[in-house]
Design a protein around this motif. Structure first.
Motif, PDB file in Angstrom:
ATOM      1  N   ILE A 143       0.824  -1.212   0.000  1.00  0.00           N
ATOM      2  CA  ILE A 143       0.000   0.000   0.000  1.00  0.00           C
ATOM      3  C   ILE A 143       0.857   1.261   0.000  1.00  0.00           C
ATOM      4  O   ILE A 143       0.443   2.296  -0.514  1.00  0.00           O
ATOM      5  CB  ILE A 143      -0.995   0.005   1.182  1.00  0.00           C
ATOM      6  N   TYR A 144       2.072   1.201   0.564  1.00  0.00           N
ATOM      7  CA  TYR A 144       2.952   2.367   0.559  1.00  0.00           C
ATOM      8  C   TYR A 144       3.380   2.692  -0.869  1.00  0.00           C
ATOM      9  O   TYR A 144       3.323   3.842  -1.311  1.00  0.00           O
ATOM     10  CB  TYR A 144       4.176   2.113   1.443  1.00  0.00           C
ATOM     11  N   LYS A 145       3.802   1.669  -1.609  1.00  0.00           N
ATOM     12  CA  LYS A 145       4.238   1.866  -2.997  1.00  0.00           C
ATOM     13  C   LYS A 145       3.057   2.332  -3.855  1.00  0.00           C
ATOM     14  O   LYS A 145       3.212   3.213  -4.712  1.00  0.00           O
ATOM     15  CB  LYS A 145       4.806   0.553  -3.552  1.00  0.00           C
ATOM     16  N   SER A 146       1.882   1.781  -3.602  1.00  0.00           N
ATOM     17  CA  SER A 146       0.700   2.179  -4.356  1.00  0.00           C
ATOM     18  C   SER A 146       0.326   3.628  -4.076  1.00  0.00           C
ATOM     19  O   SER A 146      -0.088   4.360  -4.984  1.00  0.00           O
ATOM     20  CB  SER A 146      -0.476   1.258  -4.004  1.00  0.00           C
ATOM     21  N   ALA A 147       0.467   4.063  -2.821  1.00  0.00           N
ATOM     22  CA  ALA A 147       0.057   5.419  -2.432  1.00  0.00           C
ATOM     23  C   ALA A 147       1.040   6.485  -2.889  1.00  0.00           C
ATOM     24  O   ALA A 147       0.641   7.564  -3.343  1.00  0.00           O
ATOM     25  CB  ALA A 147      -0.121   5.493  -0.915  1.00  0.00           C
ATOM     26  N   PHE A 148       2.351   6.211  -2.785  1.00  0.00           N
ATOM     27  CA  PHE A 148       3.349   7.254  -3.008  1.00  0.00           C
ATOM     28  C   PHE A 148       4.283   6.996  -4.185  1.00  0.00           C
ATOM     29  O   PHE A 148       5.131   7.842  -4.507  1.00  0.00           O
ATOM     30  CB  PHE A 148       4.180   7.458  -1.730  1.00  0.00           C
ATOM     31  N   GLY A 149       4.170   5.821  -4.823  1.00  0.00           N
ATOM     32  CA  GLY A 149       5.009   5.537  -5.980  1.00  0.00           C
ATOM     33  C   GLY A 149       6.448   5.225  -5.642  1.00  0.00           C
ATOM     34  O   GLY A 149       7.324   5.283  -6.508  1.00  0.00           O
ATOM     35  N   ILE A 150       6.719   4.919  -4.391  1.00  0.00           N
ATOM     36  CA  ILE A 150       8.073   4.610  -3.940  1.00  0.00           C
ATOM     37  C   ILE A 150       7.951   3.659  -2.759  1.00  0.00           C
ATOM     38  O   ILE A 150       6.973   3.734  -1.999  1.00  0.00           O
ATOM     39  CB  ILE A 150       8.828   5.905  -3.540  1.00  0.00           C
ATOM     40  N   SER A 151       8.925   2.749  -2.586  1.00  0.00           N
ATOM     41  CA  SER A 151       8.855   1.846  -1.442  1.00  0.00           C
ATOM     42  C   SER A 151       9.167   2.611  -0.163  1.00  0.00           C
ATOM     43  O   SER A 151       9.801   3.669  -0.183  1.00  0.00           O
ATOM     44  CB  SER A 151       9.845   0.687  -1.612  1.00  0.00           C
ATOM     45  N   CYS A 152       8.733   2.063   0.966  1.00  0.00           N
ATOM     46  CA  CYS A 152       8.933   2.768   2.232  1.00  0.00           C
ATOM     47  C   CYS A 152      10.413   2.935   2.555  1.00  0.00           C
ATOM     48  O   CYS A 152      10.845   3.995   3.030  1.00  0.00           O
ATOM     49  CB  CYS A 152       8.192   2.065   3.365  1.00  0.00           C
ATOM     50  N   MET A 153      11.244   1.921   2.300  1.00  0.00           N
ATOM     51  CA  MET A 153      12.663   2.056   2.606  1.00  0.00           C
ATOM     52  C   MET A 153      13.374   2.980   1.626  1.00  0.00           C
ATOM     53  O   MET A 153      14.287   3.720   2.006  1.00  0.00           O
ATOM     54  CB  MET A 153      13.337   0.678   2.622  1.00  0.00           C
ATOM     55  N   GLU A 154      12.958   2.985   0.356  1.00  0.00           N
ATOM     56  CA  GLU A 154      13.533   3.936  -0.604  1.00  0.00           C
ATOM     57  C   GLU A 154      13.199   5.365  -0.183  1.00  0.00           C
ATOM     58  O   GLU A 154      14.031   6.269  -0.315  1.00  0.00           O
ATOM     59  CB  GLU A 154      12.987   3.662  -2.003  1.00  0.00           C
ATOM     60  N   ASP A 155      12.005   5.560   0.352  1.00  0.00           N
ATOM     61  CA  ASP A 155      11.600   6.875   0.829  1.00  0.00           C
ATOM     62  C   ASP A 155      12.485   7.305   1.998  1.00  0.00           C
ATOM     63  O   ASP A 155      12.921   8.464   2.090  1.00  0.00           O
ATOM     64  CB  ASP A 155      10.141   6.844   1.259  1.00  0.00           C
ATOM     65  N   VAL A 156      12.753   6.384   2.910  1.00  0.00           N
ATOM     66  CA  VAL A 156      13.618   6.679   4.056  1.00  0.00           C
ATOM     67  C   VAL A 156      15.016   7.063   3.571  1.00  0.00           C
ATOM     68  O   VAL A 156      15.610   8.052   4.030  1.00  0.00           O
ATOM     69  CB  VAL A 156      13.702   5.471   5.008  1.00  0.00           C
ATOM     70  N   ILE A 157      15.559   6.289   2.633  1.00  0.00           N
ATOM     71  CA  ILE A 157      16.908   6.546   2.132  1.00  0.00           C
ATOM     72  C   ILE A 157      16.990   7.920   1.474  1.00  0.00           C
ATOM     73  O   ILE A 157      17.924   8.694   1.724  1.00  0.00           O
ATOM     74  CB  ILE A 157      17.340   5.439   1.145  1.00  0.00           C
ATOM     75  N   GLN A 158      16.021   8.242   0.630  1.00  0.00           N
ATOM     76  CA  GLN A 158      16.041   9.542  -0.034  1.00  0.00           C
ATOM     77  C   GLN A 158      15.943  10.681   0.974  1.00  0.00           C
ATOM     78  O   GLN A 158      16.597  11.719   0.828  1.00  0.00           O
ATOM     79  CB  GLN A 158      14.906   9.630  -1.047  1.00  0.00           C
ATOM     80  N   CYS A 159      15.137  10.482   2.012  1.00  0.00           N
ATOM     81  CA  CYS A 159      15.000  11.501   3.055  1.00  0.00           C
ATOM     82  C   CYS A 159      16.321  11.670   3.817  1.00  0.00           C
ATOM     83  O   CYS A 159      16.724  12.789   4.141  1.00  0.00           O
ATOM     84  CB  CYS A 159      13.872  11.090   4.002  1.00  0.00           C
ATOM     85  N   ARG A 160      17.014  10.558   4.095  1.00  0.00           N
ATOM     86  CA  ARG A 160      18.294  10.634   4.795  1.00  0.00           C
ATOM     87  C   ARG A 160      19.352  11.353   3.957  1.00  0.00           C
ATOM     88  O   ARG A 160      20.138  12.152   4.477  1.00  0.00           O
ATOM     89  CB  ARG A 160      18.769   9.220   5.125  1.00  0.00           C
ATOM     90  N   ILE A 161      19.371  11.075   2.656  1.00  0.00           N
ATOM     91  CA  ILE A 161      20.358  11.717   1.795  1.00  0.00           C
ATOM     92  C   ILE A 161      20.070  13.212   1.656  1.00  0.00           C
ATOM     93  O   ILE A 161      20.998  14.021   1.605  1.00  0.00           O
ATOM     94  CB  ILE A 161      20.405  11.028   0.418  1.00  0.00           C
ATOM     95  N   ARG A 162      18.796  13.603   1.626  1.00  0.00           N
ATOM     96  CA  ARG A 162      18.465  15.035   1.616  1.00  0.00           C
ATOM     97  C   ARG A 162      18.989  15.718   2.864  1.00  0.00           C
ATOM     98  O   ARG A 162      19.549  16.821   2.803  1.00  0.00           O
ATOM     99  CB  ARG A 162      16.946  15.229   1.509  1.00  0.00           C
ATOM    100  N   LEU A 163      18.812  15.049   4.012  1.00  0.00           N
ATOM    101  CA  LEU A 163      19.330  15.605   5.267  1.00  0.00           C
ATOM    102  C   LEU A 163      20.849  15.699   5.222  1.00  0.00           C
ATOM    103  O   LEU A 163      21.437  16.706   5.658  1.00  0.00           O
ATOM    104  CB  LEU A 163      18.882  14.738   6.440  1.00  0.00           C
ATOM    105  N   ALA A 164      21.505  14.683   4.685  1.00  0.00           N
ATOM    106  CA  ALA A 164      22.965  14.688   4.604  1.00  0.00           C
ATOM    107  C   ALA A 164      23.461  15.843   3.737  1.00  0.00           C
ATOM    108  O   ALA A 164      24.442  16.508   4.074  1.00  0.00           O
ATOM    109  CB  ALA A 164      23.463  13.354   4.040  1.00  0.00           C
ATOM    110  N   LYS A 165      22.781  16.101   2.621  1.00  0.00           N
ATOM    111  CA  LYS A 165      23.180  17.206   1.740  1.00  0.00           C
ATOM    112  C   LYS A 165      23.055  18.549   2.460  1.00  0.00           C
ATOM    113  O   LYS A 165      23.896  19.434   2.297  1.00  0.00           O
ATOM    114  CB  LYS A 165      22.320  17.193   0.479  1.00  0.00           C
ATOM    115  N   GLU A 166      22.000  18.687   3.290  1.00  0.00           N
ATOM    116  CA  GLU A 166      21.854  19.921   4.064  1.00  0.00           C
ATOM    117  C   GLU A 166      22.997  20.080   5.054  1.00  0.00           C
ATOM    118  O   GLU A 166      23.567  21.166   5.204  1.00  0.00           O
ATOM    119  CB  GLU A 166      20.514  19.911   4.807  1.00  0.00           C
TER     120      GLU A 166
END
Length: 267
Positions: A186-209
């Motif tokens: 349901i996470y992939k269906s709702a947001f078009g991305i897996s839950c762990m991929e979403d976490v990883i992308q969020c972590r990398i955004r924080l790292a870039k900041e």
């Protein structure tokens, strides 16, 4: 073009608030609720959840009231003869859920602002905002949301506000009290991305900041972003950005810190 009689966002009312016009208005009325409310639909009073939208055409019976300690909504009363409104596919007088209530709320804020202006582009801007709003509402009215959708939104908000937490699929599924397999579906269906991929992308955004605006060592940033292993952090950083952490464009101030901190060897 739509002509606004009145528009307001974050309108707050007491627990005993009731709005009843059996003969309807001479204008259109659009509501977006931020709290649960009771609506009369086909002669029956029903409770609808927060983040619902309802459109009333002119002369349509209107009845709704608060059903909790307070009632908050965005609303606009307006005239219109454009076909995207008069021939809308939206159900009239029947609330439906909004998949992205924050976005629609921002459109109401912009409508309120544009309506207060007195300039040559005011009417055109209002028309553009109405068209965008009705497009989003049309999408929402035809979308069949899963019962867990709003719980998923809360989970995603929690992920984004705390990406450094040691998230796992199991812990996220436990957050919603569902199985890991169901969560991933349901996470992939709702947001078009897996839950762990979403976490990883969020972590990398924080790292870039942190790289661009702080003086942390790579190991410190890795830990802040939820990585116990610096090599793993650097590998995922390169995969998503194409750069090694100290070589991120615009992070020149971090280069000296990394070179002197003894963490570059982890690359």
């Amino acid at each position: 073009m739509p002509s606004i009689h009145y528009v307001e966002y974050d309108a707050a009312h007491q627990h005993d608030f009731v709005y009843s016009i059996p003969e309807g208005l001479d204008a259109w009325l659009l509501l977006l609720t931020q709290t649960p409310a009771l609506f009369e639909v086909n002669g029956e009073l029903k409770e609808y959840p927060a983040h619902s939208a309802v459109l009333y055409p002119p002369k349509h019976n209107i009845y709704y009231r608060a059903c909790s300690r307070n009632y908050v909504n965005d609303w606009v009363r307006f005239d219109a003869d454009e076909s995207y409104i008069t021939e809308t596919v939206l159900p009239v007088g029947t609330p439906f859920s909004l998949p992205d209530p924050g976005y629609c709320h921002q459109l109401f804020q912009l409508l309120t602002l544009e309506n207060s202006f007195q300039n040559d582009y005011r009417e055109l801007s209002i028309d553009y905002l109405f068209r965008l709003l009705f497009n989003k509402l049309s999408e929402a009215s035809q979308d069949k949301l899963t019962p867990q959708y709003y719980n998923l939104l809360e989970l995603r908000k929690t992920l984004y506000s705390n990406p450094g937490h040691p998230w796992t699929v199991s812990s996220m599924a436990g957050y919603l009290h569902i199985s890991t397999g169901y969560l991933q579906t349901i996470y992939k269906s709702a947001f078009g991305i897996s839950c762990m991929e979403d976490v990883i992308q969020c972590r990398i955004r924080l790292a870039k900041e942190k790289l661009g605006f702080g003086q942390h060592k790579i190991a410190e940033i890795a830990a802040l972003c939820g990585y116990a292993n610096v090599e793993h952090f650097c590998r995922q950083f390169r995969q998503l950005t194409g750069f090694s952490p100290p070589r991120l464009p615009g992070a020149a101030g971090f280069q000296a810190t990394a070179d002197s901190g003894g963490d570059v060897g982890a690359l």
